[in-house]
Scaffold this motif. Structure first.
Motif, PDB file in Angstrom:
ATOM      1  N   SER A  70     -26.046 -79.322   3.667  1.00  0.00           N
ATOM      2  CA  SER A  70     -25.960 -80.779   3.818  1.00  0.00           C
ATOM      3  C   SER A  70     -26.771 -81.503   2.767  1.00  0.00           C
ATOM      4  N   ASP A  71     -27.928 -80.935   2.405  1.00  0.00           N
ATOM      5  CA  ASP A  71     -28.768 -81.613   1.408  1.00  0.00           C
ATOM      6  C   ASP A  71     -28.100 -81.635   0.041  1.00  0.00           C
ATOM      7  N   ALA A  72     -27.581 -80.485  -0.336  1.00  0.00           N
ATOM      8  CA  ALA A  72     -26.942 -80.428  -1.663  1.00  0.00           C
ATOM      9  C   ALA A  72     -25.513 -80.970  -1.624  1.00  0.00           C
ATOM     10  N   ARG A  73     -25.048 -81.276  -0.420  1.00  0.00           N
ATOM     11  CA  ARG A  73     -23.665 -81.729  -0.212  1.00  0.00           C
ATOM     12  C   ARG A  73     -22.649 -80.736  -0.790  1.00  0.00           C
ATOM     13  N   THR A  74     -22.830 -79.490  -0.442  1.00  0.00           N
ATOM     14  CA  THR A  74     -21.861 -78.489  -0.921  1.00  0.00           C
ATOM     15  C   THR A  74     -21.239 -77.731   0.244  1.00  0.00           C
ATOM     16  N   LEU A  75     -20.048 -77.238  -0.018  1.00  0.00           N
ATOM     17  CA  LEU A  75     -19.346 -76.378   0.923  1.00  0.00           C
ATOM     18  C   LEU A  75     -18.990 -75.112   0.150  1.00  0.00           C
ATOM     19  N   THR A  76     -19.312 -73.945   0.734  1.00  0.00           N
ATOM     20  CA  THR A  76     -19.056 -72.698   0.015  1.00  0.00           C
ATOM     21  C   THR A  76     -18.124 -71.811   0.827  1.00  0.00           C
ATOM     22  N   ILE A  77     -17.162 -71.213   0.133  1.00  0.00           N
ATOM     23  CA  ILE A  77     -16.223 -70.283   0.772  1.00  0.00           C
ATOM     24  C   ILE A  77     -16.328 -68.953   0.034  1.00  0.00           C
ATOM     25  N   TYR A 132      -9.998 -80.353  -5.653  1.00  0.00           N
ATOM     26  CA  TYR A 132     -10.448 -81.610  -6.251  1.00  0.00           C
ATOM     27  C   TYR A 132     -10.037 -82.838  -5.450  1.00  0.00           C
ATOM     28  N   MET A 133      -9.368 -82.627  -4.325  1.00  0.00           N
ATOM     29  CA  MET A 133      -9.139 -83.737  -3.416  1.00  0.00           C
ATOM     30  C   MET A 133     -10.445 -84.130  -2.744  1.00  0.00           C
ATOM     31  N   VAL A 134     -11.332 -83.153  -2.555  1.00  0.00           N
ATOM     32  CA  VAL A 134     -12.572 -83.454  -1.836  1.00  0.00           C
ATOM     33  C   VAL A 134     -13.824 -83.205  -2.679  1.00  0.00           C
ATOM     34  N   ALA A 135     -13.676 -82.565  -3.845  1.00  0.00           N
ATOM     35  CA  ALA A 135     -14.858 -82.186  -4.616  1.00  0.00           C
ATOM     36  C   ALA A 135     -14.841 -82.824  -5.996  1.00  0.00           C
ATOM     37  N   ASP A 136     -16.033 -83.141  -6.499  1.00  0.00           N
ATOM     38  CA  ASP A 136     -16.067 -83.609  -7.881  1.00  0.00           C
ATOM     39  C   ASP A 136     -16.454 -82.499  -8.855  1.00  0.00           C
ATOM     40  N   THR A 137     -17.071 -81.431  -8.331  1.00  0.00           N
ATOM     41  CA  THR A 137     -17.327 -80.260  -9.167  1.00  0.00           C
ATOM     42  C   THR A 137     -17.054 -79.011  -8.332  1.00  0.00           C
ATOM     43  N   VAL A 138     -16.455 -78.013  -8.961  1.00  0.00           N
ATOM     44  CA  VAL A 138     -16.215 -76.757  -8.274  1.00  0.00           C
ATOM     45  C   VAL A 138     -16.778 -75.622  -9.128  1.00  0.00           C
ATOM     46  N   ILE A 186     -19.122 -81.805  -2.722  1.00  0.00           N
ATOM     47  CA  ILE A 186     -18.236 -82.715  -1.998  1.00  0.00           C
ATOM     48  C   ILE A 186     -18.462 -84.174  -2.389  1.00  0.00           C
ATOM     49  N   LYS A 187     -17.364 -84.879  -2.659  1.00  0.00           N
ATOM     50  CA  LYS A 187     -17.488 -86.306  -2.963  1.00  0.00           C
ATOM     51  C   LYS A 187     -17.322 -87.126  -1.677  1.00  0.00           C
ATOM     52  N   ASP A 188     -17.504 -88.440  -1.771  1.00  0.00           N
ATOM     53  CA  ASP A 188     -17.524 -89.251  -0.555  1.00  0.00           C
ATOM     54  C   ASP A 188     -16.274 -89.078   0.303  1.00  0.00           C
ATOM     55  N   GLU A 189     -15.114 -89.020  -0.355  1.00  0.00           N
ATOM     56  CA  GLU A 189     -13.859 -88.901   0.397  1.00  0.00           C
ATOM     57  C   GLU A 189     -13.819 -87.654   1.270  1.00  0.00           C
ATOM     58  N   GLY A 190     -14.637 -86.660   0.918  1.00  0.00           N
ATOM     59  CA  GLY A 190     -14.554 -85.400   1.661  1.00  0.00           C
ATOM     60  C   GLY A 190     -15.715 -85.174   2.598  1.00  0.00           C
ATOM     61  N   ALA A 191     -16.525 -86.221   2.832  1.00  0.00           N
ATOM     62  CA  ALA A 191     -17.764 -86.066   3.604  1.00  0.00           C
ATOM     63  C   ALA A 191     -17.557 -85.396   4.966  1.00  0.00           C
TER      64      ALA A 191
END
Ligand code: ADP
Ligand code: MG
Length: 629
Positions: A70-77, A132-138, A186-191
């Motif tokens: 949550s702090d880094a605002r990342t989601l990992t798979i 890239y619908m939800v992320a600004d960097t992958v 994750i960008k705002d749209e994908g919060a």
């Protein structure tokens, strides 16, 4: 240095642009795409490990982990599947190799507007790029199973990508010795996707059937005994039918097809005879864009005892069933056999034939239980199915059973089956009459039909190109010969001439016939009185020994056919025009012009070109001039 930025191939750049701008509605699909890639990667390694068990000696349990920071605002798979080498990272994630996506791009460039593009994306699926619908960097960290080096691929989805050495922290994201970890910033749209509940719900909705366990935790946490998988992680086709909901079947269908339609028919069964297999097959509602693309293959996946083998085995399905999607899981095929030698395995032929029988009987059932549904199917896939009439004689009868054609019966707008046709045949009729052409509406006005309509003899309209092909090989249905009404002589039963051969010959020896024949001798095979005309003065038919007229045109277009059959000109002796002609002298210019005009008129209604347009217009004007005086 490897850190250098590389550009996306032009089509990826465009696709990314579209993903970022056009796709704002359904963000959920990105997770489905990433999980589906992770599961594919596990499937591929599972297969490779049959020949090289050492590839999975570190951990034979395939699994997927999803977790957030949550702090880094990342989601990992992460997955511990086959992984990617440095070159594969650049190739698979920087260019579009897949023909499907490449075709999508081609269509995209022709799309009218955004809505049109959205529809196309729905049809094809954008795979990895949906991130890239939800992320600004992958960032993608990967180690190829059996390889040593770990590489990182990174991109903002706009200006290209970098492949570099990962940091220690990044390397630690991998689950054990192999596989891939994809981290989305994750960008705002994908919060939403930073909430466990949202992830769980999305996985359950789209990926429940994935037969790899999916955990909502880090791989380390799972090692410590935490975490239950959030999906049921069993291959859906292995579960009892009554425990599977319609929604689950549909989700599985969408996973297989990246499709936006719903299955029209879902067929899930176990064959338990001499050969044993489980099949879960779907007939789509909508035709895929490439159904008639000669390079298109069928789309059924082959598993052997739950291990994915290939989705690219041409021998698994008949080409005329290439619209069927789904899974076949064999109990009998050997696992340790290469994909290349698989195609020669006799078990495969048995599976193919047994599956075809089942699909055809499902269709027959659909026709009986859900007529509108069946007609929807027929409109989309009927023409493909009819290829089986010449391709697979052993299934011909079952294919004929579900074939539907327009006919002159009733208002001429209803599709009829051959059985219905045969049922309506009168006792003295022993042939199935048809006329072939491009368009039923045009065929309805064919002069050759007149006599049949007058005598209430039903005629079928064959309007698919494929009809002219199977007709070359298939001559009858249940002993009743298919008979073209635009070819050869016709016996409509009630014509007194046909009962009296002498009288017929006499009639066709009439001076009028030979006079017209003399004028047109270079263009027509012969001229004769017609038994099929009631209203029109003339029509053309093919000689009994020649090729039917429409078939000849089809053959010319599709098979470089060079032959040229001269038609027979039939004239209607009861028509006023023909009677007037009889009173003219054959040496009269008006007689000759009239003969030519009648031939051209017959060609025009036949959809054939008028050969000499100059002469045609000159004669036409001469006649108009006279009649308007
Ligand atoms: P598709 O899955 O339809 O081929 P994608 O855009 O989803 O298209 O993925 C492109 C390619 O990238 C895949 O075909 C695969 O080769 C590679 N790939 C993507 N994700 C992974 C992964 N998790 N592990 C291994 N390879 C992957
Ligand atoms: Mg994919």
């Amino acid at each position: 240095m490897s850190d250098q930025k590389q550009n996306f191939s032009a089509d990826v750049a465009r696709l990314l642009d579209i993903v970022a701008h056009a796709l704002y509605t359904n963000h959920d699909v990105f997770l489905r795409e990433l999980i589906s890639n992770a599961a594919d990667a596990c499937d591929r390694l599972r297969y490779d490990a049959i020949a090289k068990p050492e590839l999975i000696s570190d951990n034979a349990n395939f699994r997927i982990h999803i977790y957030k920071d949550s702090d880094a605002r990342t989601l990992t798979i992460t997955d511990n599947g086959v992984g990617m080498s440095k070159a594969e990272l650049a190739d698979h994630l920087g260019t579009i190799a897949k023909s499907g996506t490449a075709k999508l791009m081609e269509k995209m460039s022709k799309a009218k507007d955004n809505a049109d593009q959205l529809k196309l994306i729905g049809q094809f699926g954008v795979g990895f790029y949906a991130s890239y619908m939800v992320a600004d960097t992958v960032t993608v960290i990967s180690r190829k199973a059996g390889g040593k080096a770990v590489w990182a691929w990174e991109s903002d989805g706009r200006s290209g990508f970098t492949v570099r050495k990962p940091t220690k922290d990044e390397e630690a994201k991998l689950d054990g010795e192999r596989g891939t970890a994809i981290t989305l910033h994750i960008k705002d749209e994908g919060a939403d996707f930073l909430l466990d509940e949202k992830i769980k719900q999305t996985v359950q909705q789209y990926s429940d059937h994935i037969d790899v366990k999916i955990f909502l935790s880090t791989p380390q946490e799972t090692e410590e005994g935490e975490g239950q998988p959030i999906n049921s992680a069993s291959a859906i086709w292995t579960r009892p039918k009554n425990e599977i909901t319609k929604e689950q079947y549909t989700e599985f269908y969408k996973h297989l097809t990246a499709g936006f339609d719903e299955p029209l028919v879902t067929s899930h069964w176990k064959a338990e005879g001499v050969i044993q297999f489980t099949a879960l097959l779907f007939i789509p509602t909508l035709r895929p864009w490439d159904l008639y693309d000669p390079s298109r293959k069928h789309s059924v996946r082959l598993y052997v005892r739950r291990v994915f083998i290939t989705d690219d085995l041409a021998e698994l399905m008949y080409p005329w069933l290439r619209f069927v999607r789904g899974v076949i899981d064999s109990e009998d095929l050997p696992l340790n056999i290469s994909r290349e030698t698989l195609q020669y395995n006799p078990i495969l032929n048995k599976i193919r034939s047994s599956v075809a029988k089942r699909v055809l009987s499902d269709l027959d059932k659909l026709a009986r239980d859900d007529a509108p549904g069946f007609l929807a199917f027929w409109g989309q896939f009927g023409a493909a199915l009819k290829e089986g009439l010449y391709d697979a004689p052993e299934h011909r009868e079952a294919i004929f059973k579900v074939c539907r054609f327009l006919s002159t019966h009733g208002d001429g707008e209803k599709f009829v089956s051959l059985d219905e046709y045969v049922e309506r045949m009168s006792d003295d009729q022993d042939e199935i009459y048809y006329i072939s052409g491009e368009d039923a509406q045009v065929l309805k006005n064919s002069p050759q039909l007149e006599g049949f309509k007058a005598r209430e003899r039903e005629v079928l309209f064959f309007t698919d190109t494929i009809d002219d092909f199977w007709l070359q090989n298939v001559h009858d249905y249940k002993g009743k010969t298919f008979k073209s009404i635009t070819k050869g002589d016709i016996d409509l039963g009630d014509d007194e001439d046909s009962q009296d051969e002498e009288k017929k010959d006499e009639a066709n020896n009439s001076p009028l016939i030979s006079a017209i024949g003399d004028v047109l001798k270079d263009e027509v095979d012969s001229v004769r009185f017609s038994k099929r005309l009631t209203d029109s003065p003339v029509c053309l038919v093919a000689p009994e020994s020649g090729v039917d007229m429409h078939m000849e045109r089809v053959l010319k277009i599709h098979q470089n056919y060079a032959g040229e059959t001269k038609p027979i000109l039939e004239i209607n002796k009861n028509h006023a025009l023909i009677k007037t002609l009889e009173s003219l002298s054959a040496n009269d210019d008006a007689f000759k012009d009239a003969a030519w005009l009648l031939l051209d008129q017959a060609r025009i209604i036949q959809g054939q070109p008028v050969k000499d347009l100059g002469a045609f217009t000159r004669r036409m004007s001469a006649f108009l001039e006279k009649s308007l005086k």
